[in-house]
Scaffold this active site. Structure first.
Site, mmCIF file in Angstrom:
data_model
loop_
_atom_site.group_PDB
_atom_site.id
_atom_site.type_symbol
_atom_site.label_atom_id
_atom_site.label_comp_id
_atom_site.label_asym_id
_atom_site.label_seq_id
_atom_site.Cartn_x
_atom_site.Cartn_y
_atom_site.Cartn_z
ATOM 1 N N GLY A 10 -36.286 -74.681 38.517
ATOM 2 C CA GLY A 10 -35.887 -75.955 37.918
ATOM 3 C C GLY A 10 -35.906 -77.066 38.948
ATOM 4 N N GLN A 11 -35.456 -78.241 38.541
ATOM 5 C CA GLN A 11 -35.504 -79.396 39.444
ATOM 6 C C GLN A 11 -34.629 -79.184 40.682
ATOM 7 O OE1 GLN A 11 -36.159 -83.490 37.833
ATOM 8 N NE2 GLN A 11 -35.043 -82.713 36.074
ATOM 9 N N ASP A 37 -31.998 -62.252 34.567
ATOM 10 C CA ASP A 37 -31.518 -62.906 33.352
ATOM 11 C C ASP A 37 -30.000 -62.996 33.453
ATOM 12 O OD1 ASP A 37 -30.760 -63.731 30.847
ATOM 13 O OD2 ASP A 37 -31.985 -62.292 29.754
ATOM 14 N N ILE A 38 -29.501 -64.196 33.746
ATOM 15 C CA ILE A 38 -28.066 -64.339 33.992
ATOM 16 C C ILE A 38 -27.222 -64.107 32.740
ATOM 17 C CG2 ILE A 38 -28.426 -65.910 35.932
ATOM 18 C CD1 ILE A 38 -27.495 -68.214 34.070
ATOM 19 N N ALA A 61 -29.794 -73.478 33.711
ATOM 20 C CA ALA A 61 -29.124 -74.090 32.561
ATOM 21 C C ALA A 61 -30.119 -74.287 31.429
ATOM 22 C CB ALA A 61 -28.509 -75.431 32.944
ATOM 23 N N THR A 63 -31.180 -77.028 29.463
ATOM 24 C CA THR A 63 -31.030 -78.475 29.594
ATOM 25 C C THR A 63 -31.803 -79.268 28.541
ATOM 26 O OG1 THR A 63 -32.836 -78.534 31.198
ATOM 27 C CG2 THR A 63 -30.606 -78.338 32.079
ATOM 28 N N THR A 102 -22.428 -81.419 34.049
ATOM 29 C CA THR A 102 -23.078 -82.617 33.510
ATOM 30 C C THR A 102 -22.100 -83.693 33.044
ATOM 31 O OG1 THR A 102 -24.521 -83.379 31.698
ATOM 32 C CG2 THR A 102 -23.166 -81.471 31.254
ATOM 33 N N TYR A 126 -25.174 -79.263 23.853
ATOM 34 C CA TYR A 126 -25.397 -79.162 25.291
ATOM 35 C C TYR A 126 -24.099 -79.424 26.053
ATOM 36 C CZ TYR A 126 -26.965 -80.492 29.984
ATOM 37 O OH TYR A 126 -27.104 -80.594 31.337
#
Length: 296
Positions: A10-11, A37-38, A61, A63, A102, A126
């Protein structure tokens, strides 16, 4: 220091890997869903027990804010259950748990910037599932830092900056929301902040005050609207000769651009706490736009 990074593609995860690979005396294990795989508790327990990290950084996440309105079970699995299992595993071996959250945990109705102790009231699946993740991490692992951030962008993945650069190549005019406000945040700055926090706590020889575990806000300054953010992206792109000219930007209201998930009108986060405790300044998002060639 041994660090386990989840969501490594991810970012923030990509920036974490890049920054930590340059560090000496750090052993990293970077995984994405294919490797771990969490949402599977047994798999998480085995993986953490095997690697024995000093620090777990959860950058995984769900997202996709609008998709989450339909993918409710998946959102809970990734945003609540996964962080819970990681935090439980961290607690079992005495590791530090760092978790990204977030601005969407707030409803966006406050007249000023949000501080860590403000009441939460998420308005989307979310936001609801990310808040559930915060609560699960805090309950499962006392040695935790939850980092709330907002409006994340980077050279990696999909984000607002990349979308604006693409649309600017295709259109002469764009209507962009001008009644939602927040702090754009460069993912590389989030990664650097997480690393700084980990080093501060792990290098303190048990001198870190346990009262300082908990929630921190980290995002960019100055606060702007999406419309103002877009205009700055276009100005930078013209200066860097990625665009011949900026498209005409028209500010529009949220109701003119309906989305499945409700966005908070005010996403501005107060970052004084993280600066006071860890000496970490707010993200300089304007500086992060100085190399837009990396985004295209």
């Amino acid at each position: 220091m041994k660090i386990l990074i989840t969501g490594c593609n991810g970012q923030v995860g990509s920036c974490l890997v890049k920054l930590l690979q340059e560090r000496k005396n750090v052993e990293i294990c970077a995984v994405d869903r294919a490797e771990l795989d969490i949402t599977q508790q047994d798999a998480v327990s085995r993986y953490v027990a095997s690697f024995k990290p000093n620090v777990i950084i959860n950058a995984a996440a769900h997202t996709a804010v609008d998709k989450a309105e339909q993918e409710i079970e998946l959102s809970y699995a990734i945003n609540r259950d996964g962080p819970k299992y990681l935090a439980m595993a961290a607690n079992d071996i005495g590791a530090l748990m760092l978790h990204i959250s977030t601005d969407y945990v707030f409803d966006g109705t406050k007249d000023s910037t949000y501080v860590e102790t403000d009441l939460v009231n998420p308005q989307s699946i979310y936001g609801i599932t990310k808040l559930a993740g915060e609560e699960a991490v805090a309950e499962a692992c006392p040695r935790h830092i939850i980092l709330r951030t907002a409006w994340v962008f980077s050279e990696y993945g999909n984000n607002f900056v990349k979308t604006m650069l693409r649309l600017a190549q295709q259109r002469d005019a764009l209507g962009i929301v001008n009644d939602q406000f927040g702090g754009p945040t460069y993912a590389g700055d989030i990664a650097a902040a997480l690393i700084e926090i980990a080093q501060n706590i792990m290098g303190s020889d048990n001198l870190f005050d346990s009262a300082n575990y908990g929630i921190y806000h980290f995002s960019g300054l100055p606060h702007v609207s999406w419309c103002e953010f877009a205009q700055e992206i276009f100005n930078k792109a013209v200066n860097q000769e990625l665009l011949i000219k900026s498209p005409d930007v028209k500010g529009i209201k949220t109701e003119e651009y309906p989305t499945p998930a409700k966005r908070p009108a005010n996403s501005t986060l107060n970052t004084n706490k993280i600066t006071t405790v860890f000496n970490i300044p707010a993200s300089n998002w304007q500086l992060a736009l100085d190399h837009l060639v990396d985004y295209v």
